[in-house]
Scaffold this active site. Structure first.
Site, mmCIF file in Angstrom:
data_model
loop_
_atom_site.group_PDB
_atom_site.id
_atom_site.type_symbol
_atom_site.label_atom_id
_atom_site.label_comp_id
_atom_site.label_asym_id
_atom_site.label_seq_id
_atom_site.Cartn_x
_atom_site.Cartn_y
_atom_site.Cartn_z
ATOM 1 N N SER A 191 0.841 -1.203 0.000
ATOM 2 C CA SER A 191 0.000 0.000 0.000
ATOM 3 C C SER A 191 0.878 1.256 0.000
ATOM 4 O O SER A 191 1.669 1.460 -0.911
ATOM 5 C CB SER A 191 -0.957 -0.046 1.192
ATOM 6 O OG SER A 191 -1.993 0.899 1.048
ATOM 7 N N LYS B 231 -22.650 16.314 7.832
ATOM 8 C CA LYS B 231 -21.660 16.599 8.867
ATOM 9 C C LYS B 231 -21.303 15.369 9.693
ATOM 10 O O LYS B 231 -20.173 15.225 10.147
ATOM 11 C CB LYS B 231 -22.155 17.725 9.782
ATOM 12 C CG LYS B 231 -21.118 18.216 10.776
ATOM 13 C CD LYS B 231 -19.885 18.737 10.065
ATOM 14 C CE LYS B 231 -18.822 19.207 11.056
ATOM 15 N NZ LYS B 231 -17.600 19.636 10.370
#
Length: 261
Positions: free
Chosen positions: A112, A164
């Site tokens: 990764s 949010k």
């Protein structure tokens, strides 16, 4: 008193001479990247280590300006980490490689973000048994929405901006929110693939089949052109000595303040 003064003077002069000799001695600098890659390094409470991208980038730029440093090895054993932190190290490597050779050596793992960093070097080597790749992006977490229902707990949602609290563990995400997250991951994945294609001189189409999160042994990674070759650490050091015509160069670990002849 005279004897003590002479001894002190001898010590000071010897120290200065040793320092000057060391500063002029050609070096192969080793910059280790061990553990999770983060912007700020903090060891986990579970004992796993982390590496600070800012510390690594700063070290690399210092080595770029050190004339005694003839080449650099990025010594990697990392499962990855933050995309931003990985890119920060990657950009520093690309900057330094314009001035002097930078090789990456993958030990147990370069996956990764660890692989993202590795391919930024001029050449990438690994053991035939190293784990290489994991070209992908993930976003995962826990969900407690069923738990709070079972125990009759209420999640009181008050937000200014309907997204949010996206990712809250206390409620199930909407399909629209899931799609937003998938789009972000897709864009990050595309950046990863583009970086590998550019760094390894491959096409996007050549990289894509191996960019679904798969892990490969070093021996297979060579076949797929993900790395330049199978080697051991000492052979990489010796290759850099030959490349830089510095047969007497010492190996210096600049993040651990140790060196060896």
């Amino acid at each position: 008193k005279s004897i003590l003064l002479i001894a002190l003077l001898f010590f000071v002069v010897s120290t200065i001479i040793s320092s000057v000799i060391y500063s002029l001695t050609p070096k192969i600098a080793v910059v280790p990247i061990k553990g999770e890659i983060t912007s700020e390094s903090e060891d986990s409470i579970f004992g796993s280590s982390a590496v600070s991208s800012r510390q690594v980038a700063e070290t690399l730029r210092t080595l770029k300006d050190d004339s005694s440093v003839k080449a650099i090895i990025i010594d990697i054993n990392s499962p990855g980490g933050s995309p931003v932190a990985s890119e920060e190290i990657s950009l520093a490597i690309e900057e330094v490689s314009k001035e002097k050779p930078v090789y990456a050596y993958i030990g147990d793992m370069g996956a990764s973000g660890g692989y993202w960093v590795a391919v930024s070097a001029d050449k990438v080597y690994a053991s035939k048994l190293s784990l290489v790749g994991s070209i992908g992006v993930t976003s995962a977490g826990l969900g407690f929405e069923d738990f709070i229902k079972q125990y009759n707990i209420t999640y009181r949602r008050e937000v200014a901006g309907k997204y949010k609290d996206i990712g809250s563990v206390w409620r199930e995400p909407t399909e629209e929110e899931n799609e937003m997250i998938r789009e972000i991951l897709k864009d990050m994945h595309t950046e990863f693939i583009n970086h590998i294609a550019t760094s390894r001189n491959l096409t996007i189409e050549e990289v894509k089949p191996y960019a679904e999160g798969q892990i490969y042994l070093g021996s297979k990674a060579v076949e797929l052109k993900l790395i330049d070759g199978v080697s051991d650490y000492n052979s990489v050091v010796n290759e850099l000595r030959n490349v830089t015509d510095s047969e007497n160069a010492i190996v210096v670990n600049y993040l651990q303040d140790k060196y060896q002849f």
